[in-house]
Design a protein around this motif. Structure first.
Motif, mmCIF file in Angstrom:
data_model
loop_
_atom_site.group_PDB
_atom_site.id
_atom_site.type_symbol
_atom_site.label_atom_id
_atom_site.label_comp_id
_atom_site.label_asym_id
_atom_site.label_seq_id
_atom_site.Cartn_x
_atom_site.Cartn_y
_atom_site.Cartn_z
ATOM 1 N N VAL A 1 -0.193 5.865 1.119
ATOM 2 C CA VAL A 1 -0.738 4.838 1.507
ATOM 3 C C VAL A 1 -1.829 4.033 1.145
ATOM 4 C CG1 VAL A 1 -1.156 4.499 3.945
ATOM 5 C CG2 VAL A 1 0.009 5.712 3.957
ATOM 6 N N ILE A 2 -1.751 2.247 1.330
ATOM 7 C CA ILE A 2 -2.718 1.913 1.170
ATOM 8 C C ILE A 2 -2.945 1.262 2.629
ATOM 9 C CG2 ILE A 2 -3.015 -0.626 0.233
ATOM 10 C CD1 ILE A 2 -0.874 0.414 -2.091
ATOM 11 N N GLY A 3 -4.573 0.678 2.536
ATOM 12 C CA GLY A 3 -5.157 0.503 3.709
ATOM 13 C C GLY A 3 -5.494 -0.578 3.295
ATOM 14 N N LEU A 4 -5.193 -1.110 4.447
ATOM 15 C CA LEU A 4 -6.234 -3.132 4.583
ATOM 16 C C LEU A 4 -6.157 -3.170 5.792
ATOM 17 C CD1 LEU A 4 -6.015 -5.423 2.975
ATOM 18 C CD2 LEU A 4 -4.253 -6.699 4.561
ATOM 19 N N ASP A 5 -8.011 -3.931 6.295
ATOM 20 C CA ASP A 5 -8.710 -4.244 7.351
ATOM 21 C C ASP A 5 -9.989 -4.697 6.444
ATOM 22 O OD1 ASP A 5 -10.302 -2.846 9.193
ATOM 23 O OD2 ASP A 5 -8.857 -1.468 9.786
ATOM 24 N N VAL A 6 -11.054 -5.782 7.964
ATOM 25 C CA VAL A 6 -11.996 -5.664 7.293
ATOM 26 C C VAL A 6 -13.273 -4.834 7.776
ATOM 27 C CG1 VAL A 6 -11.254 -7.804 7.770
ATOM 28 C CG2 VAL A 6 -12.035 -6.598 9.130
ATOM 29 N N ALA A 7 -12.812 -3.409 7.875
ATOM 30 C CA ALA A 7 -14.102 -3.002 8.120
ATOM 31 C C ALA A 7 -14.219 -1.391 6.479
ATOM 32 C CB ALA A 7 -13.345 -1.400 9.594
ATOM 33 N N LEU B 1 -6.078 7.639 2.404
ATOM 34 C CA LEU B 1 -5.968 6.809 1.760
ATOM 35 C C LEU B 1 -5.750 6.726 0.119
ATOM 36 C CD1 LEU B 1 -7.069 3.136 4.185
ATOM 37 C CD2 LEU B 1 -4.850 5.326 3.811
ATOM 38 N N GLU B 2 -4.459 5.893 -0.748
ATOM 39 C CA GLU B 2 -4.328 6.138 -1.988
ATOM 40 C C GLU B 2 -5.280 5.462 -2.332
ATOM 41 O OE1 GLU B 2 -0.859 4.201 -4.202
ATOM 42 O OE2 GLU B 2 -0.750 6.679 -4.621
ATOM 43 N N GLN B 3 -5.125 3.914 -1.798
ATOM 44 C CA GLN B 3 -6.073 2.497 -2.055
ATOM 45 C C GLN B 3 -6.346 2.016 -1.180
ATOM 46 O OE1 GLN B 3 -4.931 0.587 -6.105
ATOM 47 N NE2 GLN B 3 -3.146 1.355 -5.442
ATOM 48 N N ALA B 4 -7.587 1.354 -0.969
ATOM 49 C CA ALA B 4 -7.759 0.413 0.338
ATOM 50 C C ALA B 4 -8.599 -0.992 -0.072
ATOM 51 C CB ALA B 4 -8.978 1.542 1.417
ATOM 52 N N PHE B 5 -8.461 -1.818 0.538
ATOM 53 C CA PHE B 5 -8.781 -3.165 0.302
ATOM 54 C C PHE B 5 -9.781 -3.316 1.913
ATOM 55 C CE2 PHE B 5 -5.728 -2.460 -1.953
ATOM 56 C CZ PHE B 5 -5.962 -2.777 -3.819
ATOM 57 N N ALA B 6 -10.716 -4.383 1.268
ATOM 58 C CA ALA B 6 -11.208 -4.937 2.612
ATOM 59 C C ALA B 6 -11.238 -6.143 2.489
ATOM 60 C CB ALA B 6 -13.051 -4.308 3.030
ATOM 61 N N GLU B 7 -10.499 -6.909 3.205
ATOM 62 C CA GLU B 7 -10.245 -7.892 2.834
ATOM 63 C C GLU B 7 -9.478 -8.682 4.755
ATOM 64 O OE1 GLU B 7 -8.347 -9.168 -0.538
ATOM 65 O OE2 GLU B 7 -8.798 -7.184 -1.741
ATOM 66 N N ASN B 8 -9.741 -10.207 4.320
ATOM 67 C CA ASN B 8 -9.254 -10.483 5.527
ATOM 68 C C ASN B 8 -8.174 -12.106 5.230
ATOM 69 O OD1 ASN B 8 -9.273 -12.499 8.023
ATOM 70 N ND2 ASN B 8 -11.230 -12.217 8.616
ATOM 71 N N LEU B 9 -7.422 -11.222 5.651
ATOM 72 C CA LEU B 9 -6.341 -12.570 4.571
ATOM 73 C C LEU B 9 -6.459 -13.512 5.640
ATOM 74 C CD1 LEU B 9 -3.529 -10.409 3.138
ATOM 75 C CD2 LEU B 9 -6.062 -10.867 2.207
ATOM 76 N N GLU B 10 -6.791 -14.018 7.004
ATOM 77 C CA GLU B 10 -6.328 -14.851 8.138
ATOM 78 C C GLU B 10 -7.877 -15.488 7.426
ATOM 79 O OE1 GLU B 10 -5.493 -15.103 10.991
ATOM 80 O OE2 GLU B 10 -3.758 -13.452 9.691
ATOM 81 N N ALA C 1 -1.322 -4.247 -5.997
ATOM 82 C CA ALA C 1 -1.680 -3.051 -5.345
ATOM 83 C C ALA C 1 -0.082 -2.563 -4.152
ATOM 84 C CB ALA C 1 -2.676 -2.245 -4.555
ATOM 85 N N VAL C 2 0.694 -3.975 -3.537
ATOM 86 C CA VAL C 2 0.757 -3.860 -2.841
ATOM 87 C C VAL C 2 2.960 -4.056 -3.235
ATOM 88 C CG1 VAL C 2 -0.292 -4.579 -0.912
ATOM 89 C CG2 VAL C 2 0.758 -6.389 -2.292
ATOM 90 N N LEU D 1 1.155 -11.561 1.871
ATOM 91 C CA LEU D 1 1.763 -9.594 1.159
ATOM 92 C C LEU D 1 3.325 -10.507 0.883
ATOM 93 C CD1 LEU D 1 -0.575 -7.990 4.441
ATOM 94 C CD2 LEU D 1 -0.919 -7.729 1.685
ATOM 95 N N LEU D 2 3.873 -10.247 1.572
ATOM 96 C CA LEU D 2 5.534 -10.909 1.248
ATOM 97 C C LEU D 2 5.407 -11.839 0.321
ATOM 98 C CD1 LEU D 2 6.482 -11.667 4.779
ATOM 99 C CD2 LEU D 2 6.694 -9.068 3.481
ATOM 100 N N ASP D 3 4.732 -12.374 -0.679
ATOM 101 C CA ASP D 3 4.680 -13.218 -1.986
ATOM 102 C C ASP D 3 4.378 -12.392 -3.232
ATOM 103 O OD1 ASP D 3 5.667 -15.771 -0.758
ATOM 104 O OD2 ASP D 3 3.189 -16.363 -0.114
ATOM 105 N N ALA D 4 3.848 -11.067 -2.500
ATOM 106 C CA ALA D 4 3.738 -10.518 -3.648
ATOM 107 C C ALA D 4 4.063 -8.856 -3.357
ATOM 108 C CB ALA D 4 2.206 -9.898 -3.629
ATOM 109 N N ILE D 5 4.989 -8.871 -2.726
ATOM 110 C CA ILE D 5 5.773 -7.628 -2.436
ATOM 111 C C ILE D 5 7.341 -8.022 -3.159
ATOM 112 C CG2 ILE D 5 6.957 -5.980 -1.152
ATOM 113 C CD1 ILE D 5 4.647 -6.384 0.481
ATOM 114 N N ASP D 6 7.483 -6.986 -4.438
ATOM 115 C CA ASP D 6 9.175 -7.034 -4.361
ATOM 116 C C ASP D 6 10.208 -6.688 -4.132
ATOM 117 O OD1 ASP D 6 7.699 -8.537 -6.769
ATOM 118 O OD2 ASP D 6 7.290 -6.994 -8.709
ATOM 119 N N ASP D 7 10.030 -5.941 -3.584
ATOM 120 C CA ASP D 7 10.963 -4.666 -2.992
ATOM 121 C C ASP D 7 11.343 -5.197 -1.777
ATOM 122 O OD1 ASP D 7 11.346 -3.462 -5.449
ATOM 123 O OD2 ASP D 7 9.469 -1.927 -4.670
#
Length: 284
Positions: free
Chosen positions: A111-117, A130-139, A150-151, A174-180
């Motif tokens: 599981v990868i986590g995405l949150d601003v916190a 979480l295997e990896q986590a990213f504190a990013e705001n894609l809005e 990662a995604v 995110l969908l642009d970055a996902i291959d599968d």
């Protein structure tokens, strides 16, 4: 609507569970069985591990319930116990590493986590949720190169809270970055609309289905004013609040977005279960 912003980015989740426990917050409890069935389905379908991206993941609660033989009620008891209250954050993290390791399922999904916190993410990574986590705001910002990498092989995106703060701006990159081929499962409050997001997913070949026959209690209202707001908002959205919001709880609806061939091969009804009882009964 009552805001709980101060709960979501503490060094550890004790305050989160203490406060939301009094309001019988339960969405991750309802999502647990659904997410496990989706992971099992994706794993069998694609013959490989199902990498999960949990949006607005905060302390990694969905990952805890997906990958461990634990219930949300167990987590409430664990984090509100006198033993937990007596520990420092560092001591709690050490305790939780052992706690989750002891309950880890053999079929655990990465599981990868995405949150601003950022603090909540640090905790979730430190205890092994979480295997990896990213504190990013894609809005507001484009995803970092690290997040995009990662995604790349994500097969399931999950969301149990925060949909009202998200728009297509989060999902599109995110969908642009996902291959599968990816599935997206979102529990969305009935007070708002998921339509703009669902419409944007169509450009990536995903069909969004709504579990129209089910709703899931989210939490008790904090006041009569909050209940009035919810009842009016649900009615304005074209839904019937009777028997749900009129009974004192916010409710969510499950939306599942998938490639059209998957909607035919794996009907939504087979992936659902009736709403289950709340994870605990709090004292009022």
């Amino acid at each position: 609507m009552t805001l709980f912003d101060d709960l979501y980015d503490q060094p550890d989740p004790r305050t989160y569970f203490r406060v939301l426990g009094t309001l019988e917050y339960q969405t991750p409890h309802h999502a647990q069985g659904v997410f496990r069935r989706l992971v099992d389905n994706r794993t069998a379908q694609l013959s490989g591990p199902t990498r999960v991206l949990d949006l607005c993941c905060s302390y990694g609660i969905n990952a805890a319930l997906l990958n461990h033989d634990l219930t949300l009620g167990d987590l409430y008891a664990h984090y509100t116990s006198p033993q937990a209250n007596a520990l420092s954050t560092a001591e709690l993290i050490e305790r939780d590493r052992a706690y989750y390791a002891a309950h880890r399922r053999r079929d655990a999904a990465p599981v990868i986590g995405l949150d601003v916190a950022a603090h909540a993410l640090d905790y979730a990574v430190a205890v092994g949720l979480l295997e990896q986590a990213f504190a990013e705001n894609l809005e507001t910002d484009a995803p970092s190169p690290a997040l995009r990498r990662a995604v790349r092989h994500t097969r399931l995106i999950t969301l149990t809270g925060g949909a009202s703060f998200l728009s297509p701006r989060t999902f599109q990159p995110l969908l642009d970055a996902i291959d599968d081929p990816v599935w997206i499962a979102a529990f969305v409050l009935r007070t708002g609309s998921y339509q703009s997001i669902a419409s944007s997913l169509e450009s990536h070949g995903l069909v969004t289905e709504k579990a129209a026959d089910h709703s899931f209690a989210q939490r008790r209202f904090t006041s009569a004013q909050e209940q009035q707001y919810a009842v009016e908002a649900v009615a304005a959205a074209g839904e019937d609040p009777r028997g749900r919001e009129t009974e004192g709880y916010f409710h969510t609806t499950l939306y599942l977005s998938r490639p059209p061939e998957d909607t035919a091969a794996f009907p939504l009804t087979t992936l659902m279960q009736p709403p289950s009882p709340p994870p605990h009964r709090s004292q009022r």
